[in-house]
Design a protein around this motif. Structure first.
Motif, mmCIF file in Angstrom:
data_model
loop_
_atom_site.group_PDB
_atom_site.id
_atom_site.type_symbol
_atom_site.label_atom_id
_atom_site.label_comp_id
_atom_site.label_asym_id
_atom_site.label_seq_id
_atom_site.Cartn_x
_atom_site.Cartn_y
_atom_site.Cartn_z
ATOM 1 N N SER A 76 0.826 -1.208 0.000
ATOM 2 C CA SER A 76 0.000 0.000 0.000
ATOM 3 C C SER A 76 0.860 1.259 0.000
ATOM 4 O O SER A 76 0.569 2.227 -0.708
ATOM 5 C CB SER A 76 -0.925 -0.013 1.226
ATOM 6 O OG SER A 76 -1.655 1.183 1.326
ATOM 7 N N ALA A 77 1.932 1.221 0.798
ATOM 8 C CA ALA A 77 2.785 2.412 0.894
ATOM 9 C C ALA A 77 3.417 2.745 -0.446
ATOM 10 O O ALA A 77 3.411 3.908 -0.900
ATOM 11 C CB ALA A 77 3.853 2.185 1.961
ATOM 12 N N GLN B 223 0.856 4.063 -2.897
ATOM 13 C CA GLN B 223 0.531 5.463 -2.629
ATOM 14 C C GLN B 223 1.650 6.393 -3.131
ATOM 15 O O GLN B 223 1.376 7.486 -3.652
ATOM 16 C CB GLN B 223 0.307 5.660 -1.128
ATOM 17 C CG GLN B 223 -0.942 4.959 -0.591
ATOM 18 C CD GLN B 223 -1.096 5.161 0.909
ATOM 19 O OE1 GLN B 223 -1.302 6.277 1.369
ATOM 20 N NE2 GLN B 223 -0.955 4.066 1.650
ATOM 21 N N LEU C 108 1.350 6.703 -6.856
ATOM 22 C CA LEU C 108 0.217 7.539 -7.260
ATOM 23 C C LEU C 108 0.515 9.028 -7.108
ATOM 24 O O LEU C 108 -0.154 9.867 -7.726
ATOM 25 C CB LEU C 108 -1.022 7.160 -6.435
ATOM 26 C CG LEU C 108 -1.671 5.813 -6.786
ATOM 27 C CD1 LEU C 108 -2.760 5.465 -5.791
ATOM 28 C CD2 LEU C 108 -2.252 5.865 -8.210
ATOM 29 N N ARG C 109 1.508 9.375 -6.265
ATOM 30 C CA ARG C 109 1.872 10.783 -6.101
ATOM 31 C C ARG C 109 2.839 11.258 -7.185
ATOM 32 O O ARG C 109 3.198 12.433 -7.225
ATOM 33 C CB ARG C 109 2.498 10.991 -4.719
ATOM 34 C CG ARG C 109 1.509 10.792 -3.580
ATOM 35 C CD ARG C 109 2.185 10.913 -2.233
ATOM 36 N NE ARG C 109 1.233 10.703 -1.161
ATOM 37 C CZ ARG C 109 1.002 11.570 -0.168
ATOM 38 N NH1 ARG C 109 1.639 12.722 -0.143
ATOM 39 N NH2 ARG C 109 0.131 11.288 0.785
ATOM 40 N N ASP D 103 -3.959 2.218 -9.189
ATOM 41 C CA ASP D 103 -5.212 2.359 -8.435
ATOM 42 C C ASP D 103 -5.793 0.986 -8.097
ATOM 43 O O ASP D 103 -6.321 0.766 -7.004
ATOM 44 C CB ASP D 103 -6.225 3.175 -9.243
ATOM 45 C CG ASP D 103 -6.016 4.667 -9.076
ATOM 46 O OD1 ASP D 103 -5.484 5.055 -8.016
ATOM 47 O OD2 ASP D 103 -6.375 5.422 -9.996
ATOM 48 N N GLN E 165 -3.731 -0.504 -5.300
ATOM 49 C CA GLN E 165 -4.070 0.137 -4.035
ATOM 50 C C GLN E 165 -5.452 -0.308 -3.547
ATOM 51 O O GLN E 165 -5.651 -0.609 -2.364
ATOM 52 C CB GLN E 165 -4.015 1.667 -4.180
ATOM 53 C CG GLN E 165 -4.498 2.455 -2.970
ATOM 54 C CD GLN E 165 -3.602 2.250 -1.754
ATOM 55 O OE1 GLN E 165 -2.561 1.595 -1.850
ATOM 56 N NE2 GLN E 165 -4.014 2.798 -0.627
ATOM 57 N N GLU F 142 -3.155 4.854 5.340
ATOM 58 C CA GLU F 142 -2.978 5.816 4.255
ATOM 59 C C GLU F 142 -2.028 6.915 4.718
ATOM 60 O O GLU F 142 -2.085 7.354 5.877
ATOM 61 C CB GLU F 142 -4.327 6.416 3.854
ATOM 62 C CG GLU F 142 -5.315 5.393 3.311
ATOM 63 C CD GLU F 142 -6.661 6.031 2.993
ATOM 64 O OE1 GLU F 142 -6.762 7.266 3.154
ATOM 65 O OE2 GLU F 142 -7.581 5.297 2.600
ATOM 66 N N PHE F 143 -1.191 7.363 3.816
ATOM 67 C CA PHE F 143 -0.250 8.422 4.178
ATOM 68 C C PHE F 143 -0.987 9.687 4.610
ATOM 69 O O PHE F 143 -0.499 10.442 5.453
ATOM 70 C CB PHE F 143 0.691 8.713 3.008
ATOM 71 C CG PHE F 143 1.782 7.700 2.843
ATOM 72 C CD1 PHE F 143 2.528 7.285 3.946
ATOM 73 C CD2 PHE F 143 2.076 7.153 1.605
ATOM 74 C CE1 PHE F 143 3.535 6.353 3.804
ATOM 75 C CE2 PHE F 143 3.083 6.214 1.460
ATOM 76 C CZ PHE F 143 3.820 5.804 2.566
ATOM 77 N N GLU F 144 -2.161 9.936 4.004
ATOM 78 C CA GLU F 144 -2.928 11.126 4.396
ATOM 79 C C GLU F 144 -3.331 11.053 5.872
ATOM 80 O O GLU F 144 -3.273 12.058 6.588
ATOM 81 C CB GLU F 144 -4.182 11.261 3.514
ATOM 82 C CG GLU F 144 -3.911 11.716 2.094
ATOM 83 C CD GLU F 144 -3.436 10.564 1.208
ATOM 84 O OE1 GLU F 144 -3.358 9.424 1.715
ATOM 85 O OE2 GLU F 144 -3.130 10.814 0.021
#
Length: 623
Positions: A279-280, A283, A286-287, A300, A303, A601-603
């Motif tokens: 997942s990390a 993510q 995706l950035r 996507d 993830q 999630e990083f957020e």
């Protein structure tokens, strides 16, 4: 002779006049000391005695004389009663006039005494037999287990009162019928075989299923041939062990679930860690603004599938976790969706179509999420089993608000609940199915009732059944939920110094890449000891630490950090990839630090870091 009397010893010192006629009648049923009367003395001596005039006897006062003054007896002959050498009493004959009985008369009286002794012995045997039969009948009727005797034809000869609780009929109704008549059809041949073994002389023990008042029960039976019985007769003792078997099966199932829960917790930790790494990196990719649309779509998918796999693990952990009731505001729709996800494999394998119609903006309910998920899972399992005979069907789950209540309905397309079973459907151990323990609905009833709600059969027919659960709304949670949903945080963390402590090398690499992308100064450590070495040498703004690690784990590290660097300890975020046990839960509650579940999630991590940094800054400004 004008008078006669029979005296029998009652114990070593007294005897009772058992019968008396003529002038001696007043003595009937009187008790005297053996040594006070001539009859007693002759009983002790064991020899006959004759008195021409009993009143001329030199043996002293006679207590019986007072009863004979109105019509005195003078001439008396006394003959002891002997039974197998034992002195049991005496007989006496007398005349009003003085008279000495002849030897011939005494001899006849001795013959009469012998016959009387035999008759008394027989009477005593009959009474003993009668008492023994009475005790047997009493024990037979009062026995807590069903006791039956059967002829070789298999027909019941005798049955006690407990047969009513075991076979469902009164004892008189059982007599003349065969035992196998009461068994379920598939067991009748075996019951006959086992009884045949008993008639062959074997001691037989077996269990079989019997029908009683429309339900099936398991009986434990023991049968044995009665010795010297004519005609041949078997004694059979039966006990209903249905509840014992169900409780034993429930205990085994509970132990199995406990073992599964421990296994799930271990597997979750091992699965969530690699999921966190996947997942990390997804993510991070995706950035990257240089991805093509196809590449972004593929990432996507990665993830999304990572999130889905993680959610399945979380659902399993939630279900397997054994903890005390912890009521909190709950979104019932979320519980429904989680339960459907957990059951999706079983439902798909049985060709059952699942339809969910969940009301949007459903009010929250207040309850324990684990217990309410158990209720939903029990209702889903019950519906699936009801449709098992058809091999397919439709499971429909709906939710809606009705006034100050939240309503959940689980509908199936099975054959419906039989009318005779509807009144008992929520009773423990009651089931209309061949599988299951009959506890699912009763447990659900207890849980829903404890939450202030109700569970009922809304409707049932040959087209299916609808179970309805009604729970009170938790109005206090609505504003809280909406306010949380409306919050939006834009993290600004450039230059923040973060210490990341985790035993997974791949996840530490992902965190370094994230720090580089977000301009964070990230230092990584593989356990608590390594982290303490960095803390003692370097300055950090925030710590992100795994709870469970080999060597020094998260709680031990936090304990040392709180003593050495309390301000940094207050800026610690914990992450975990497995079930939070009771000890860990107590630690997290006492520390009051934020906790993120892997994969995170990083957020969410950025929001947690910003929250701690903001709190720390406000505390400094206030000081």
């Amino acid at each position: 002779a004008d008078a006669a009397a029979i005296a029998l010893t009652t114990d070593a010192d007294t005897f009772r006049i058992a019968h008396a006629t003529g002038p001696a009648s007043p003595l009937r049923d009187k008790t005297f000391a053996i040594g006070d009367l001539p009859m007693g003395k002759e009983t002790l001596s064991g020899r006959p005695a004759r008195f021409e005039n009993i009143f001329d006897s030199k043996d002293g006062p006679n207590p019986a004389a007072a009863y004979l003054m109105a019509d005195p007896v003078r001439g008396v002959a006394i003959i002891p009663l002997l039974r197998r050498g034992e002195r049991i009493g005496a007989i006496a004959v007398g005349s009003r006039a003085p008279r000495l009985f002849s030897d011939a008369e005494v001899a006849r009286l001795e013959t009469l005494a012998d016959l009387l002794a035999v008759a008394l012995a027989n009477a005593e045997l009959v009474e003993t037999l009668r008492q023994a039969e009475w005790r047997f009948r009493t024990l037979f009727r009062a026995a807590p287990d069903a006791v039956l005797t059967m002829f070789e034809s298999g027909r019941i000869r005798e049955a006690n009162d407990a047969v009513r609780d075991v076979l469902g009929v009164y004892s008189l109704q059982a007599i003349g019928r065969t035992l196998d008549e009461f068994a379920v059809p598939v067991e009748r041949a075996r019951v006959k075989r086992e009884l045949a073994r008993a008639f062959a002389g074997e001691a037989v023990r077996f269990e079989a299923r019997f029908q009683r008042e429309g339900t099936v029960h398991t009986l434990s039976l023991a049968a044995r041939l009665l010795p010297e019985a004519t005609p041949p007769t078997v004694l059979c003792v039966g006990r209903d062990v249905t509840t014992e078997r169900d409780m034993r099966a429930r205990l085994v199932e509970t132990e199995r679930l406990a073992a599964v829960g421990q296994l799930v917790a271990g597997v979750a930790h091992e699965v969530n860690n690699p999921l966190s790494t996947i997942s990390a990196f997804a993510q991070l990719l995706l950035r990257d603004g240089g991805l093509s649309p196809d590449q972004r779509e593929s990432i996507d998918v990665i993830q999304g599938e990572t999130v889905r796999a993680s959610q399945v693990v979380k659902d399993l952990l939630t279900f397997a976790r054994r903890s005390e009731s912890q009521p909190q505001p709950l979104d019932l729709n979320e519980l429904i969706e989680r339960t459907v996800r957990v059951s999706s494999y079983e439902l798909g394998g049985k060709q059952i179509v699942v339809q969910t119609m969940l009301a949007p903006l459903l009010p929250c309910v207040h309850g324990d999420p684990r217990q309410l998920q158990q209720v939903i899972l029990n209702l889903v399992t019950n519906a699936v089993q009801a449709m098992a005979a058809d091999g397919s069907g439709t499971l429909r789950i709906t939710s809606r608000a009705e006034g100050d209540k939240v309503v959940l309905e689980v509908a199936d397309t099975g054959p419906g609940v039989p009318e005779r079973a509807r009144a008992h459907i929520f009773e423990p151990f009651f089931t209309t199915k061949s599988e299951g323990t009959g506890l699912g609905l009763s447990v659900s009833y207890g849980i829903v009732t404890a939450h202030g709600g109700s569970i009922t059969i809304a409707r049932t027919s040959r087209d299916g059944t609808v179970f309805r659960v009604t729970l009170p709304c938790d109005d206090d949670a609505v504003g809280e939920t909406l306010s949380l949903a409306s919050e939006s945080v834009e993290p600004a963390l450039e230059g923040v110094r973060m210490l990341f402590v985790d035993d997974e090398p791949a996840l530490r690499s992902a965190m370094l890449a994230f720090g580089k992308l977000r301009s964070l100064a990230v230092t990584t450590a593989h356990d608590g000891n390594a982290a303490l070495s960095f803390v003692r040498e370097l300055e950090f703004d925030v710590v992100v630490c795994d709870l469970r690690m080999p060597g020094m784990d998260g709680p031990a590290f936090f304990d040392v950090l709180s003593r050495e660097r309390p301000s940094l300890a207050s800026r610690t975020i914990f992450v975990t990839g497995d079930v939070v046990g009771e000890a860990s839960r107590l630690f997290l509650d006492s520390s009051s630090q934020p906790v993120l579940s892997k994969p995170f999630e990083f957020e969410k991590l950025e929001e947690a870091i910003l929250g701690l940094m903001t709190q720390s800054l406000e505390a400094v400004q206030a000081w």
